[in-house]
Scaffold this active site. Structure first.
Site, PDB file in Angstrom:
ATOM      1  CG  ASP A   1      -1.961  -1.089   1.200  1.00 49.28           C
ATOM      2  OD1 ASP A   1      -2.249  -1.579   0.103  1.00 49.28           O
ATOM      3  OD2 ASP A   1      -2.474  -1.430   2.280  1.00 49.28           O
ATOM      4  NE  ARG A   2      -1.301   7.348  -0.959  1.00 56.59           N
ATOM      5  CZ  ARG A   2      -1.395   8.197   0.067  1.00 56.59           C
ATOM      6  NH1 ARG A   2      -0.313   8.894   0.446  1.00 56.59           N
ATOM      7  NH2 ARG A   2      -2.522   8.369   0.713  1.00 56.59           N
TER       8      ARG A   2
END
Length: 495
Positions: free
Chosen positions: A193-194
């Site tokens: 995930d970012r």
């Protein structure tokens, strides 16, 4: 670095020709050149990338860009404006309506007569806009290992892996390409995930990338994450098997649901850090610092009785989106600075601990959609009061100002607390023992100043034995826990 200018006439013609080649099969076999619709400036692919560094952030100068996409199956038979209003959220409905009417959004290279134009199978939708990318951290991408086939990196938190949403050049793939040359094509093999940091594999050529990706898909790679969660996490090994369901693809929101997809995670506490006392004060004096108003506020917030914070080792046995974040939330110990799953403004006073049956999904989606627009996205359980107020002012949200070129609403720079969460992919290892890569503990997992604690993960804290028991089917029911427990103690701000 100077802003990259629009290409000259020759380059513009090349770009225009390339644009028409994206119009799909209907354009094949014809000799008639169709002039693309007028745009503010011919879209280009600037090189070097228009990066600049400012206040410990990597920023990108605004630039013109054209999105081209074939009609997706779920778009067939729907109105054009309806597609933009439901599939994209970075700009308001009024912007998309105006863009369609002014020809910035076209179908098959031509403006449409109205916003109610019906999109059909085979259509190509093109959207030309003045693109504003959010900043990311200026921290470099760390190299854990590199050989002729693969680069193992330590991804900084807050940097997306691929171009997606508002991010294009500010992503791992483009940052590495800018560092190694325009023709170099990095091939990510796993996904983070970012907001998550840690171990990632970047293939140097397709064969290497495909081999490792296949191994990960076969679940023959053991993954270990480190998280910092609110409260005193149980000392025994915890196995959470709560299924997970995606309730909003648009917002990327997932929840624990009995009807969701199978998900299993092993958790083991590495260390618990109780609240630090003020110098020269007793524990009783520390607890008495709250005002009557604060005591009343805290009495309605279940998570506020959790003292201190824990560093937890997380070993996912499945790979659902946001699996660790959702499971920790369900267990009553969400990641301490998670802007979604540790956000009281979204999930309410209980932070959805132990909740797998409530029917408030629409309310949750509505509240979350406001974060970062009219309200600040923040983890309500994270900061001391003064730090919380400071970060509210520093948080990314709409400023009320508009871009002079395209009238796009402008966002402020994100605060340091928004560039990532306390979740780190620490180790990936082949279960056959052929390779293993890991990073040191992140700074937020180290002992706070004046306290003792582990500086690194050691063998005697290794929960892999629990995983082996699960795989062999010899785990005892007494070792499982999928319901949260709430300790009877007064909450004090962690750290």
């Amino acid at each position: 670095m100077a802003l990259t200018t629009a290409p000259d006439a020759k380059s513009a013609a090349v770009a225009a020709t390339a644009a028409t080649s994206l119009l799909g099969p209907e354009s094949e076999g014809t000799s008639t050149f169709t002039t693309p619709p007028p745009v503010i400036a011919t879209p280009c692919d600037p090189w070097p990338r228009p990066y600049y560094l400012d206040d410990e952030l990597r920023k990108v100068y605004p630039y013109h860009y054209t999105y081209n996409t074939y009609c997706k199956e779920r778009w067939r038979g729907r109105e054009l404006l309806d597609i933009f209003s439901t599939e994209f959220r970075d700009r308001p409905l009024e912007y998309y309506k105006d863009a369609i009417e002014k020809g910035k959004v076209v179908v098959n290279g031509k403006p449409v007569p109205s916003v109610t134009h019906i999109v059909r199978n085979g259509d190509v939708i093109s959207h030309t806009l003045h693109r504003h990318e959010p900043p990311v951290t200026a921290k470099p991408i760390g190299i854990v290992h590199e050989d002729n086939d693969m680069i193992v990196i330590n991804k900084p938190a807050g940097v997306p892996v691929h171009p997606a949403g508002r991010y294009n050049y500010n992503c791992v793939v483009e940052i590495m390409r800018a560092d190694r040359g325009y023709g170099w094509n990095p091939l990510p093999c796993n996904r983070l995930d970012r907001l998550t940091s840690g171990v990632m594999f970047i293939g140097k050529h397709p064969k290497a990338a495909e081999a490792l990706s296949a191994q990960i898909m076969r679940r023959t790679v053991r993954k270990e994450y480190i998280a910092r969660v609110i409260g005193e996490f149980p000392a025994e090994d915890i196995i959470c098997e709560q299924p997970i369901m995606q309730i909003s693809p648009k917002l990327g929101l997932n929840r624990a649901r009995a009807s969701g997809k199978e998900a299993r995670t092993v958790f083991k506490r590495l260390v618990y850090y109780p609240p630090q006392q003020w110098k020269g004060e007793s524990p009783a004096a520390l607890k008495d610092r709250r005002t009557d108003r604060e005591k009343e506020r805290d009495s309605h917030m279940a998570w506020k009785i959790k003292e201190g914070y824990s560093i937890v080792r997380c070993l996912p046995l499945t790979g659902r989106t946001h699996q660790l974040r959702v499971h920790l939330q369900f267990l009553g110990h969400p990641i301490a600075n998670d802007p979604i799953y540790c956000n009281q403004r979204v999930f309410g006073p209980s932070l959805a601990a132990g909740d797998a049956v409530s029917d408030d999904d629409e309310d949750i989606i509505s509240r979350l959609s406001k974060m970062g627009k009219s309200e600040v996205a923040e983890a309500m359980a994270y900061h001391e009061e003064m730090m919380e107020e400071y970060n509210k002012k520093k948080a990314e949200k709409m400023t009320g100002q508009l871009c002079e070129v395209c009238d796009t609403p402008l966002y402020s720079d994100p605060g340091p607390h928004e560039l990532g969460i306390y979740l780190h992919a620490k180790k990936y290892a082949c279960e056959e023992g052929r390779w293993s890569y890991e990073t040191p503990l992140p700074s937020w997992a180290l002992p706070p100043e004046g306290m003792e604690g582990p500086q690194e993960v050691t063998e005697d804290t290794d929960p892999l034995e629990v995983m082996e028991k699960i795989e062999k089917g010899v785990i005892d029911d007494s070792e499982k826990q999928t319901r949260p427990s709430v300790p009877e103690c007064l909450w004090v701000m962690p750290g």
